[in-house]
Scaffold this motif. Structure first.
Motif, PDB file in Angstrom:
ATOM      1  N   ASP A 192      45.473  34.396  30.445  1.00 15.42           N
ATOM      2  CA  ASP A 192      45.850  34.568  29.032  1.00 15.42           C
ATOM      3  C   ASP A 192      44.887  35.513  28.316  1.00 15.42           C
ATOM      4  O   ASP A 192      45.313  36.386  27.557  1.00 15.42           O
ATOM      5  CB  ASP A 192      45.877  33.211  28.305  1.00 15.42           C
ATOM      6  N   LEU A 193      43.595  35.331  28.583  1.00 18.19           N
ATOM      7  CA  LEU A 193      42.628  36.216  27.917  1.00 18.19           C
ATOM      8  C   LEU A 193      42.715  37.640  28.476  1.00 18.19           C
ATOM      9  O   LEU A 193      42.612  38.613  27.734  1.00 18.19           O
ATOM     10  CB  LEU A 193      41.193  35.666  28.028  1.00 18.19           C
TER      11      LEU A 193
ATOM     12  N   LYS B  96      45.338  39.107  29.402  1.00 20.58           N
ATOM     13  CA  LYS B  96      46.472  39.758  28.725  1.00 20.58           C
ATOM     14  C   LYS B  96      46.064  40.198  27.329  1.00 20.58           C
ATOM     15  O   LYS B  96      46.397  41.291  26.892  1.00 20.58           O
ATOM     16  CB  LYS B  96      47.659  38.794  28.647  1.00 20.58           C
ATOM     17  N   LYS B  97      45.329  39.339  26.663  1.00 19.99           N
ATOM     18  CA  LYS B  97      44.919  39.638  25.287  1.00 19.99           C
ATOM     19  C   LYS B  97      44.018  40.869  25.218  1.00 19.99           C
ATOM     20  O   LYS B  97      44.119  41.660  24.282  1.00 19.99           O
ATOM     21  CB  LYS B  97      44.192  38.424  24.705  1.00 19.99           C
ATOM     22  N   ILE B  98      43.152  41.031  26.197  1.00 25.51           N
ATOM     23  CA  ILE B  98      42.231  42.171  26.138  1.00 25.51           C
ATOM     24  C   ILE B  98      42.779  43.387  26.911  1.00 25.51           C
ATOM     25  O   ILE B  98      42.073  44.370  27.118  1.00 25.51           O
ATOM     26  CB  ILE B  98      40.819  41.805  26.638  1.00 25.51           C
ATOM     27  N   ASP B  99      44.037  43.268  27.370  1.00 28.74           N
ATOM     28  CA  ASP B  99      44.742  44.411  27.994  1.00 28.74           C
ATOM     29  C   ASP B  99      44.248  44.819  29.376  1.00 28.74           C
ATOM     30  O   ASP B  99      44.449  45.956  29.797  1.00 28.74           O
ATOM     31  CB  ASP B  99      44.690  45.657  27.089  1.00 28.74           C
TER      32      ASP B  99
END
Ligand code: ATP
Ligand code: MG
Length: 412
Positions: free
Chosen positions: A351-352, A354-357
């Protein structure tokens, strides 16, 4: 355009506070410059950082992709995307300034709110300058009354449900007022920053980056705690390895949004692996690879004056990441090994990512230098004594020296 930056934890740092604040100012300046945002100044004022942006700036290309939202200016959008990536910022606002007297504050409040669509509102004042004549509560009341008087009649018409009214618990809009030093700032929206500490305040560490999902997330988390990352990647010269190195560089280009300068050591690991496979028992290969990775990384850390290693390990995720094996690997180096993901589930890590690309790049196929010769059933409980017996069979110093000699350094 005025931007006020608020920070959280830095305020707790006692004597170090000035150092932390100055670092944050420096980092904000650098990020704005990198993204070609022109400013008059970025300066510390009591408990905040103030940025004055140059209006009418030529809209040069930003390094960061962003979408423009309705109602906000191009410059504002650009600044938002940049500040959302500067560690140490808890939130920031685009503010209007009024003179520090209640009449100016009242008229600025009306000027701001007359363009907003709302029925209920609330005024929330923070008074840092205690010599200001009115208390925060008195400011709230007087400004609230002015808004009711000046804005209600415009909208009120005959429809009573359209009345502007004060709602302290669930307002449509909050007008924030900060009275600090010689300033009075007003604004209605807060934008969150990434939190953490300004990059660089916690020194340097060498981050072992693989190309997988976990290690970029681990690096990000340590950057967020103010640690500057120097990267090291191990690869073996098998067919198609150049593509895997490109993949690692792509990940580092994403991390560059958070840390301006990215230096990476590419260490060839083929010789080490060959010797391990030829000379040691299969069960111990993974632990031995990792011990040597750590030893090489320690040399790089010494060279870089870095004080720790960082890995993306998570307890129990794979055979090499049991506590026994971590112990057997870590024993090789006298450096703290930071494992920010130790207690994270894979899903949380993804999840993280994905958040930081970094996720979309990490899931692309790559050659994993550790898994090529990995045995089918690696030891999950490597006994240190046995590991050392196996390790004695290797020409350790020579292997490390040779790997370091063939290492290539790149700046991303
Ligand atoms: P990742 O997703 O980060 O690759 P992983 O779950 O695949 O992690 P391992 O392959 O066991 O786990 O690696 C554990 C950690 O060891 C990685 O997070 C990384 O810090 C480091 N590491 C693994 N392979 C390499 C490599 N080729 N170069 C540098 N570091 C590596
Ligand atoms: Mg991996």
């Amino acid at each position: 355009m005025l931007v006020i930056v608020h920070y959280g934890e830095i305020a707790l740092k006692g004597d170090n506070r000035k150092f932390f604040e100055e670092k944050l100012v420096e980092n904000i300046k650098k990020s704005l410059q990198t993204n070609r945002i022109v400013f008059d100044y970025v300066k510390r004022i009591s408990g905040r950082i103030l940025i004055e942006l140059k209006q009418g700036e030529k809209e040069g290309a930003s390094l960061l992709p962003f979408k423009r939202k309705e109602g906000s200016s191009f410059l504002e959008e650009k600044v938002r995307v940049v500040l959302q990536k500067v560690f140490g910022i808890t939130y920031f606002v685009f503010a209007q300034e009024a003179q520090q007297d209640i009449e100016s504050i009242k008229s600025k409040a009306v000027e701001i709110l007359k363009d907003e669509i709302f029925n209920s509102f609330k005024v929330e004042t923070k008074r840092g300058n205690k010599s200001f004549a009115l208390t925060s509560q008195q400011v709230n009341e007087q400004v609230g009354e002015e808004v009711l008087n000046k804005i209600s009649p415009i909208r009120n018409s005959s429809d009573r449900t359209n009345c502007v009214r004060v709602d302290l618990h669930n307002p449509d809009i909050i007008l924030y007022i900060e009275i600090t030093e010689k300033y009075a700032f007003l604004y209605t929206k807060k934008f969150s920053g990434p939190g953490g500490l300004p990059l660089g305040v916690s020194g340097k560490a060498v981050s072992l980056i693989s190309g997988g999902i976990d290690s970029p997330v681990a690096s990000y988390l340590m950057m967020k705690r103010g640690v500057e990352n120097i990267f090291v990647h191990f690869y073996s010269n098998q067919q198609g390895y150049e593509q895997s190195l490109e993949k690692v560089k792509d990940i580092l280009r994403v991390l560059k949004k958070y840390q301006e300068k990215i230096k990476v050591y590419f260490v060839p690991f083929g010789e080490v692996q060959k010797e391990i496979v030829l000379k040691t028992k299969a069960d111990f290969r993974v632990v031995l690879y990792r011990r040597i990775m750590f030893l090489v990384s320690r040399e790089i850390a010494t060279q870089e004056k870095a004080k720790a290693l960082i890995t993306g390990e998570s307890v129990g995720q794979v055979a090499s990441q049991t506590l026994d094996n971590m112990l057997a690997v870590e024993e090789a180096v006298l450096l703290p090994v930071l494992r920010p993901l130790a207690g994270w589930d894979k899903q949380e890590i993804m999840d993280l990512a994905k958040k930081i690309d970094t996720y979309e790049i990490s899931i692309l196929p790559h050659l994993d230098c550790c898994s090529i010769f990995a045995p089918e059933h690696p030891a999950t409980k490597a006994n240190l004594k046995d590991v050392k017996i196996q390790e004695k069979k290797l020409k350790l110093k020579k292997l490390i020296k040779s790997a370091l000699e063939k290492t290539k350094i790149e700046n991303i």
